[in-house]
Design a protein around this motif. Structure first.
Motif, PDB file in Angstrom:
ATOM      1  N   THR A   1       0.855  -1.187   0.000  1.00 10.37           N
ATOM      2  CA  THR A   1       0.000   0.000   0.000  1.00 10.37           C
ATOM      3  C   THR A   1       0.887   1.232   0.000  1.00 10.37           C
ATOM      4  OG1 THR A   1      -1.760  -1.159   1.197  1.00 10.37           O
ATOM      5  CG2 THR A   1      -1.801   1.243   1.244  1.00 10.37           C
TER       6      THR A   1
ATOM      7  N   ARG B 100       0.319  -2.705  -4.662  1.00 11.95           N
ATOM      8  CA  ARG B 100      -1.001  -3.264  -4.952  1.00 11.95           C
ATOM      9  C   ARG B 100      -2.038  -2.157  -5.049  1.00 11.95           C
ATOM     10  NH1 ARG B 100      -4.467  -7.215  -0.862  1.00 11.95           N
ATOM     11  NH2 ARG B 100      -6.426  -7.138  -2.044  1.00 11.95           N
ATOM     12  N   ARG B 101      -1.853  -1.114  -4.239  1.00 11.10           N
ATOM     13  CA  ARG B 101      -2.797   0.012  -4.277  1.00 11.10           C
ATOM     14  C   ARG B 101      -2.050   1.321  -4.051  1.00 11.10           C
ATOM     15  NH1 ARG B 101      -3.823  -2.650   0.346  1.00 11.10           N
ATOM     16  NH2 ARG B 101      -5.585  -3.729  -0.592  1.00 11.10           N
TER      17      ARG B 101
ATOM     18  N   PRO C  46      -8.096   5.688  -1.989  1.00 17.29           N
ATOM     19  CA  PRO C  46      -7.351   4.526  -2.483  1.00 17.29           C
ATOM     20  C   PRO C  46      -7.797   4.088  -3.880  1.00 17.29           C
ATOM     21  CG  PRO C  46      -9.113   3.801  -1.017  1.00 17.29           C
ATOM     22  CD  PRO C  46      -9.186   5.307  -1.068  1.00 17.29           C
ATOM     23  N   TYR C  47      -6.822   3.589  -4.651  1.00 18.86           N
ATOM     24  CA  TYR C  47      -7.077   3.050  -5.992  1.00 18.86           C
ATOM     25  C   TYR C  47      -6.243   1.783  -6.160  1.00 18.86           C
ATOM     26  CZ  TYR C  47      -9.000   7.686  -6.671  1.00 18.86           C
ATOM     27  OH  TYR C  47      -9.737   8.822  -6.523  1.00 18.86           O
ATOM     28  N   GLU C  48      -6.895   0.679  -6.519  1.00 20.44           N
ATOM     29  CA  GLU C  48      -6.123  -0.550  -6.712  1.00 20.44           C
ATOM     30  C   GLU C  48      -6.508  -1.318  -7.959  1.00 20.44           C
ATOM     31  OE1 GLU C  48      -7.487  -4.028  -4.048  1.00 20.44           O
ATOM     32  OE2 GLU C  48      -7.648  -2.267  -2.735  1.00 20.44           O
ATOM     33  N   GLN C  49      -7.518  -0.878  -8.689  1.00 18.99           N
ATOM     34  CA  GLN C  49      -7.924  -1.605  -9.890  1.00 18.99           C
ATOM     35  C   GLN C  49      -7.112  -1.196 -11.115  1.00 18.99           C
ATOM     36  OE1 GLN C  49     -10.064  -4.096  -9.539  1.00 18.99           O
ATOM     37  NE2 GLN C  49     -10.195  -3.540  -7.364  1.00 18.99           N
TER      38      GLN C  49
ATOM     39  N   VAL D  73      -3.700   0.635 -11.104  1.00 18.63           N
ATOM     40  CA  VAL D  73      -2.489   1.303 -10.622  1.00 18.63           C
ATOM     41  C   VAL D  73      -1.583   1.719 -11.776  1.00 18.63           C
ATOM     42  CG1 VAL D  73      -0.344   0.960  -9.333  1.00 18.63           C
ATOM     43  CG2 VAL D  73      -2.530   0.257  -8.324  1.00 18.63           C
TER      44      VAL D  73
END
Length: 325
Positions: free
Chosen positions: A178, A222-223, A231-234, A236
């Motif tokens: 993260t 991962r994010r 947060p953004y993880e889809q 990156v």
């Protein structure tokens, strides 16, 4: 921009919550992040300005936490929207504050920092925007160099020097996955497919920022967790690519217009036009553009970015910045 029904406290990752500080009465503008430990102990990553300290404390209360449990504060850089409340928190909790070594002296004696921000934002607006800034006792400061590893609350936090937006900027990688990016990964509002590189004066350096993006990509997080916002993880890889595109095209547009003798107002419109084009390309209807860009301008005003790019070109590439005769 529709913002109804949003929560002040929101989930970021396992053991990490975000707090919307509701800067200038706006949701989704500035966040602080809570790293939870056991028994009510916690750390804060980014703390916002002193003007939103009350909102931060209300968020902590909503999260079931109290400043008595604050183990430490981590700021990505000393700009007032990220670190302005650090001194007040350190004073209340007597906790350490981690910051890059270049920025640390300015948190101990913030007079020059406050004056510099006043030149950027206007001295008459400083109190309303930022509230003030409390000096931090030097024994509470924990300067970071090129890299630092901090073990805290059962977690591993790694700090990496990431200049470009500011010479003293760092990002924090939590448990290898993260990445708290400050301003290095730009500004993005949830559900809006637009990333803005906050190219603010006085320290913008495009080449350094490009290398910082390379470094963040190399960490393979991962994010991403953005102070502005969430947060953004889809996506990156896409997101970091958009930071690079925003920075490059913004710098080029301002250079092109300045060499033609354009006024700041025209250069501001030029940057906004680039963003309207990106929104349209990504399927956002033109009727929504004005509200989206107005919200982004609360976070990082476009005219100030024009000044940031102009200062960059004139300082580091004067041969290109000169207006053709």
């Amino acid at each position: 921009m529709q913002q109804g029904g949003l929560r002040r406290v929101f989930a970021v990752a396992d053991g990490v919550d975000g707090i919307d500080l509701e800067f200038q009465g706006r949701q989704r503008a500035i966040a602080s992040f809570v790293l939870r430990g056991e028994g009510g102990r916690f750390a804060l990553i980014e703390v916002g300005p002193e003007s939103t300290l009350g909102g931060l404390e209300r968020g902590l209360q909503e999260a079931g936490l109290h400043l008595d449990g604050l183990e430490g504060v981590f700021v990505t850089h000393i700009h007032l929207d990220h670190a302005g409340a650090a001194g007040a928190l350190a004073q209340k909790a007597r906790c350490p504050v981690w910051v890059h070594e270049i920025g640390a002296p300015h948190l101990a004696d913030p007079a020059r920092l406050w004056e510099s921000a006043g030149r950027v934002f206007g001295h008459d607006h400083m109190q309303a925007l930022w509230g003030g800034i409390t000096p931090i006792d030097r024994e509470l400061l924990r300067p970071i160099g090129e890299y630092a590893r901090i073990d805290i609350l059962g977690h591993r936090l790694e700090a990496y020097h990431t200049p470009g937006h500011a010479s003293h900027h760092v990002v924090y990688l939590l448990d290898g996955e993260t990445l708290f990016t400050g301003d290095a990964a730009g500004v993005r509002v949830p559900e809006v497919p637009l990333v803005r590189a906050p190219a603010m004066p006085p320290e913008l350096h495009v080449e350094q920022w490009s290398r910082t993006i390379d470094r963040m990509e190399g960490l393979r997080p991962r994010r991403l967790v953005l102070t502005h916002f969430g947060p953004y993880e889809q996506d990156v890889a896409w997101h970091l690519g958009q930071v690079r595109e925003s920075l490059r095209t913004g710098a080029d547009r301002v250079l092109e217009q300045s060499r033609r003798g354009a006024a700041v107002e025209a250069m501001t419109e030029g940057l906004l036009e680039l963003e309207r084009e990106r929104l349209a390309t990504r399927g956002v209807k033109s009727a929504a553009h004005a509200a989206i860009l107005e919200h982004y301008d609360v976070i990082v005003p476009t005219p100030l970015m024009v000044n940031g790019y102009l200062r960059y070109w004139r300082k580091f590439h004067p041969e290109l910045a000169a207006t053709p005769s």
